[in-house]
Design an enzyme around this catalytic site. Structure first.
Site, PDB file in Angstrom:
ATOM      1  N   MET A   1     -10.067  -5.805   8.010  1.00  0.00           N
ATOM      2  CA  MET A   1      -8.858  -4.690   8.119  1.00  0.00           C
ATOM      3  C   MET A   1      -8.387  -5.194  10.494  1.00  0.00           C
ATOM      4  O   MET A   1      -9.153  -5.203  11.205  1.00  0.00           O
ATOM      5  CB  MET A   1     -10.051  -3.664   8.364  1.00  0.00           C
ATOM      6  CG  MET A   1     -10.309  -3.445   6.952  1.00  0.00           C
ATOM      7  SD  MET A   1      -9.231  -2.282   5.847  1.00  0.00           S
ATOM      8  CE  MET A   1      -8.076  -1.448   7.158  1.00  0.00           C
TER       9      MET A   1
ATOM     10  N   HIS B   1      -1.505  -2.020  -3.725  1.00  0.00           N
ATOM     11  CA  HIS B   1      -2.976  -2.108  -2.725  1.00  0.00           C
ATOM     12  C   HIS B   1      -3.146  -0.320  -2.776  1.00  0.00           C
ATOM     13  O   HIS B   1      -2.602   0.283  -2.240  1.00  0.00           O
ATOM     14  CB  HIS B   1      -2.958  -2.798  -1.871  1.00  0.00           C
ATOM     15  CG  HIS B   1      -4.118  -2.165  -0.695  1.00  0.00           C
ATOM     16  ND1 HIS B   1      -5.265  -3.181  -1.084  1.00  0.00           N
ATOM     17  CD2 HIS B   1      -4.665  -1.218   0.507  1.00  0.00           C
ATOM     18  CE1 HIS B   1      -6.464  -2.667   0.292  1.00  0.00           C
ATOM     19  NE2 HIS B   1      -5.802  -1.216   1.016  1.00  0.00           N
TER      20      HIS B   1
ATOM     21  N   SER C   1       0.617  -1.541   0.279  1.00  0.00           N
ATOM     22  CA  SER C   1       0.187  -0.505  -0.131  1.00  0.00           C
ATOM     23  C   SER C   1       1.187   1.089  -0.118  1.00  0.00           C
ATOM     24  O   SER C   1       1.806   2.011   0.657  1.00  0.00           O
ATOM     25  CB  SER C   1      -1.332   0.161   1.429  1.00  0.00           C
ATOM     26  OG  SER C   1      -1.313   1.137   1.505  1.00  0.00           O
TER      27      SER C   1
ATOM     28  N   HIS D   1      -9.142  -0.348  -2.825  1.00  0.00           N
ATOM     29  CA  HIS D   1      -9.510  -0.181  -1.418  1.00  0.00           C
ATOM     30  C   HIS D   1     -10.115   1.177  -1.294  1.00  0.00           C
ATOM     31  O   HIS D   1      -9.685   2.334  -0.635  1.00  0.00           O
ATOM     32  CB  HIS D   1      -8.297  -0.586  -0.179  1.00  0.00           C
ATOM     33  CG  HIS D   1      -9.454  -0.748   0.971  1.00  0.00           C
ATOM     34  ND1 HIS D   1      -8.243  -0.583   1.803  1.00  0.00           N
ATOM     35  CD2 HIS D   1     -10.436  -0.947   1.819  1.00  0.00           C
ATOM     36  CE1 HIS D   1      -9.611  -0.624   3.604  1.00  0.00           C
ATOM     37  NE2 HIS D   1     -10.789  -0.497   2.628  1.00  0.00           N
TER      38      HIS D   1
ATOM     39  N   GLY E   1      -7.899   4.698   7.835  1.00  0.00           N
ATOM     40  CA  GLY E   1      -7.686   5.695   7.999  1.00  0.00           C
ATOM     41  C   GLY E   1      -5.955   6.418   7.948  1.00  0.00           C
ATOM     42  O   GLY E   1      -6.346   7.432   6.926  1.00  0.00           O
ATOM     43  N   PHE E   2      -5.774   5.460   8.340  1.00  0.00           N
ATOM     44  CA  PHE E   2      -4.110   5.960   8.292  1.00  0.00           C
ATOM     45  C   PHE E   2      -3.451   4.862   8.408  1.00  0.00           C
ATOM     46  O   PHE E   2      -3.767   3.486   8.734  1.00  0.00           O
ATOM     47  CB  PHE E   2      -3.926   6.771  10.132  1.00  0.00           C
ATOM     48  CG  PHE E   2      -4.617   8.013   9.558  1.00  0.00           C
ATOM     49  CD1 PHE E   2      -4.431   8.852   9.705  1.00  0.00           C
ATOM     50  CD2 PHE E   2      -5.961   7.641  10.366  1.00  0.00           C
ATOM     51  CE1 PHE E   2      -4.983  10.301   9.375  1.00  0.00           C
ATOM     52  CE2 PHE E   2      -6.896   9.081  10.333  1.00  0.00           C
ATOM     53  CZ  PHE E   2      -6.048   9.878  10.126  1.00  0.00           C
ATOM     54  N   GLY E   3      -2.480   4.756   7.899  1.00  0.00           N
ATOM     55  CA  GLY E   3      -1.188   3.440   7.319  1.00  0.00           C
ATOM     56  C   GLY E   3      -0.878   3.669   8.665  1.00  0.00           C
ATOM     57  O   GLY E   3      -0.492   5.256   9.714  1.00  0.00           O
ATOM     58  N   GLY E   4       0.574   2.702   8.902  1.00  0.00           N
ATOM     59  CA  GLY E   4       0.890   3.235  10.383  1.00  0.00           C
ATOM     60  C   GLY E   4       0.843   2.822  11.443  1.00  0.00           C
ATOM     61  O   GLY E   4       1.775   2.436  13.191  1.00  0.00           O
TER      62      GLY E   4
ATOM     63  N   ASP F   1      -5.354  -6.739   5.959  1.00  0.00           N
ATOM     64  CA  ASP F   1      -5.000  -5.021   6.332  1.00  0.00           C
ATOM     65  C   ASP F   1      -5.283  -4.029   7.691  1.00  0.00           C
ATOM     66  O   ASP F   1      -5.707  -3.733   7.414  1.00  0.00           O
ATOM     67  CB  ASP F   1      -6.127  -4.314   5.224  1.00  0.00           C
ATOM     68  CG  ASP F   1      -5.778  -2.910   4.555  1.00  0.00           C
ATOM     69  OD1 ASP F   1      -4.526  -2.646   4.807  1.00  0.00           O
ATOM     70  OD2 ASP F   1      -6.232  -2.092   4.109  1.00  0.00           O
ATOM     71  N   GLY F   2      -4.078  -3.641   7.516  1.00  0.00           N
ATOM     72  CA  GLY F   2      -3.638  -2.512   8.502  1.00  0.00           C
ATOM     73  C   GLY F   2      -2.700  -3.196   9.378  1.00  0.00           C
ATOM     74  O   GLY F   2      -2.400  -4.592  10.658  1.00  0.00           O
ATOM     75  N   GLY F   3      -1.658  -2.298   9.224  1.00  0.00           N
ATOM     76  CA  GLY F   3      -0.147  -3.099  10.681  1.00  0.00           C
ATOM     77  C   GLY F   3       0.413  -4.623  10.329  1.00  0.00           C
ATOM     78  O   GLY F   3       0.997  -4.984  11.195  1.00  0.00           O
TER      79      GLY F   3
ATOM     80  N   MET G   1      -9.688   7.012   0.523  1.00  0.00           N
ATOM     81  CA  MET G   1     -10.395   8.100   1.236  1.00  0.00           C
ATOM     82  C   MET G   1     -11.068   9.525   1.566  1.00  0.00           C
ATOM     83  O   MET G   1     -10.295   9.891   0.348  1.00  0.00           O
ATOM     84  CB  MET G   1      -9.356   8.057   2.448  1.00  0.00           C
ATOM     85  CG  MET G   1      -8.621   6.721   2.699  1.00  0.00           C
ATOM     86  SD  MET G   1      -7.466   7.053   4.110  1.00  0.00           S
ATOM     87  CE  MET G   1      -6.342   6.232   4.272  1.00  0.00           C
TER      88      MET G   1
ATOM     89  N   GLY H   1       1.863  -1.751   4.181  1.00  0.00           N
ATOM     90  CA  GLY H   1       2.333   0.044   3.966  1.00  0.00           C
ATOM     91  C   GLY H   1       3.562   0.075   4.342  1.00  0.00           C
ATOM     92  O   GLY H   1       4.356   0.197   3.768  1.00  0.00           O
ATOM     93  N   SER H   2       3.887   0.229   5.060  1.00  0.00           N
ATOM     94  CA  SER H   2       5.084   0.968   6.058  1.00  0.00           C
ATOM     95  C   SER H   2       5.359  -0.027   6.328  1.00  0.00           C
ATOM     96  O   SER H   2       6.899  -0.011   6.129  1.00  0.00           O
ATOM     97  CB  SER H   2       4.274   1.115   7.710  1.00  0.00           C
ATOM     98  OG  SER H   2       3.901   0.446   8.271  1.00  0.00           O
TER      99      SER H   2
ATOM    100  N   ASP I   1      -5.053   2.812  -1.573  1.00  0.00           N
ATOM    101  CA  ASP I   1      -5.961   3.037  -0.590  1.00  0.00           C
ATOM    102  C   ASP I   1      -6.590   4.309  -0.719  1.00  0.00           C
ATOM    103  O   ASP I   1      -6.041   5.809  -0.867  1.00  0.00           O
ATOM    104  CB  ASP I   1      -5.170   3.513   1.346  1.00  0.00           C
ATOM    105  CG  ASP I   1      -5.396   1.510   1.555  1.00  0.00           C
ATOM    106  OD1 ASP I   1      -6.453   1.157   2.018  1.00  0.00           O
ATOM    107  OD2 ASP I   1      -3.939   1.232   1.778  1.00  0.00           O
TER     108      ASP I   1
ATOM    109  N   MET J   1     -12.143   3.396   0.837  1.00  0.00           N
ATOM    110  CA  MET J   1     -13.225   3.610   1.566  1.00  0.00           C
ATOM    111  C   MET J   1     -13.787   5.178   2.221  1.00  0.00           C
ATOM    112  O   MET J   1     -13.152   6.171   2.223  1.00  0.00           O
ATOM    113  CB  MET J   1     -11.843   3.685   3.457  1.00  0.00           C
ATOM    114  CG  MET J   1     -11.228   2.781   3.832  1.00  0.00           C
ATOM    115  SD  MET J   1      -9.483   2.868   4.051  1.00  0.00           S
ATOM    116  CE  MET J   1      -8.565   2.466   2.390  1.00  0.00           C
TER     117      MET J   1
HETATM  118  C1  DX5 Z   1      -5.960   1.807   6.017  1.00  0.00           C
HETATM  119  C2  DX5 Z   1      -5.673   1.326   4.509  1.00  0.00           C
HETATM  120  C3  DX5 Z   1      -4.149   0.369   4.552  1.00  0.00           C
HETATM  121  C4  DX5 Z   1      -2.725   0.772   5.269  1.00  0.00           C
HETATM  122  C5  DX5 Z   1      -2.018  -0.494   5.345  1.00  0.00           C
HETATM  123  O1  DX5 Z   1      -6.728   2.590   6.505  1.00  0.00           O
HETATM  124  O2  DX5 Z   1      -6.231   0.743   4.574  1.00  0.00           O
HETATM  125  O3  DX5 Z   1      -3.868  -0.308   3.600  1.00  0.00           O
HETATM  126  O4  DX5 Z   1      -2.646   2.494   4.933  1.00  0.00           O
HETATM  127  O5  DX5 Z   1      -0.384   0.819   6.333  1.00  0.00           O
HETATM  128  P1  DX5 Z   1       0.303  -0.292   7.334  1.00  0.00           P
HETATM  129  O6  DX5 Z   1       0.743  -1.715   6.990  1.00  0.00           O
HETATM  130  O7  DX5 Z   1       1.359   0.398   7.683  1.00  0.00           O
HETATM  131  O8  DX5 Z   1      -0.697  -1.110   7.570  1.00  0.00           O
HETATM  132 ZN    ZN Z   2      -6.000  -0.594   2.800  1.00  0.00          ZN
END
Ligand code: DX5
Ligand code: ZN
Length: 214
Positions: A135, A31, A6, A64, A140-143, A173-175, A35, A195-196, A33, A66
């Site tokens: 999820m 991927h 992502s 994706h 809403g946010f990466g990392g 998806d997420g962390g 928003m 992502g991160s 994202d 959102m």
């Molecule tokens: C969160 C996104 C994810 C996210 C992934 O709203 O849907 O795709 O940014 O980033 P990491 O892997 O850093 O959680």
């Molecule tokens: Zn996503």
């Protein structure tokens, strides 16, 4: 498992580098994202940005959404080059109609659940889906940090798909990172978003290899 980087935590002024890095390091799809600042408290990018990235790679675009009302936005994402479109079970568009429209547009069809939404919400829609996106952070946010409490939901979805003989990709998806990707695989996932974990290291190749081996 497959890996879908992502770009959400990347330098948006050089998204081209993020896209080419994903392809060069062996990712299976990208991927993206989206928003809208309403469904989630953040804004990212929309169809013009996705369209501008499309010529840079042959990787499938896993979009994706959102967003609060995906039905009215679908055509723009199809035209921009989406190969897979995932909407949220918590959005306000009519789910069945929106999922069918994604299919009619020739894209793979995905439905996502926020961490607090129970697996059973998916059951009526499973026959319409190619992908379930679980999820493991509040979108809403990466990392953000992975929520291990979501693992049993992955297992429940895998069991229900197996019980019905449905071949559905279960993407998480997420962390997700090296320290928890084995748990995600063991729970029954078939692909992960990173992502991160993918972009904040100098060389994500070992992470890609590890993920592919699971
Ligand atoms: C969160 C996104 C994810 C996210 C992934 O709203 O849907 O795709 O940014 O980033 P990491 O892997 O850093 O959680
Ligand atoms: Zn996503």
């Amino acid at each position: 498992m497959k890996i879908a980087p992502s770009v959400m935590t990347c330098d948006f002024s050089r998204l081209d580098l993020a896209v080419t890095a994903a392809e060069e390091r062996g990712a299976d799809r990208l991927h993206l994202d989206v928003m809208d600042g309403v469904f989630v408290p953040n804004l990212s990018f929309g169809p013009p940005v996705i369209a501008s990235l499309r010529p840079l790679t042959t990787l499938p675009f896993d979009v994706h959404l959102m967003v609060q009302d995906p039905l009215k936005l679908l055509d723009a994402y199809v035209k921009a080059g989406a190969d897979m479109i995932t909407i949220h079970a918590e959005c306000s568009s009519p789910l069945e109609e929106t999922l069918c429209r994604i299919r009619e547009a020739g894209c793979k069809v995905g439905l996502s659940l926020n961490p607090d939404t129970p697996a059973e919400v998916l059951w009526p829609y499973l026959p319409l889906l190619d992908l379930v996106l679980v999820m493991t952070v509040q979108p809403g946010f990466g990392g953000q940090s992975f929520r291990p409490a979501c693992l049993p939901k992955i297992t429940a979805i895998r069991a229900e798909c197996d019980r019905r003989g449905l071949d559905i990709d279960i993407e998480v998806d997420g962390g997700v990172k090296a320290t928890n990707v084995r748990d995600v695989a063991a729970a029954g996932a078939t692909s992960v978003v990173m992502g991160s974990a993918f972009y904040d290291v100098d060389d994500p190749t070992p992470l890609v290899t590890l993920t592919h081996e699971l």
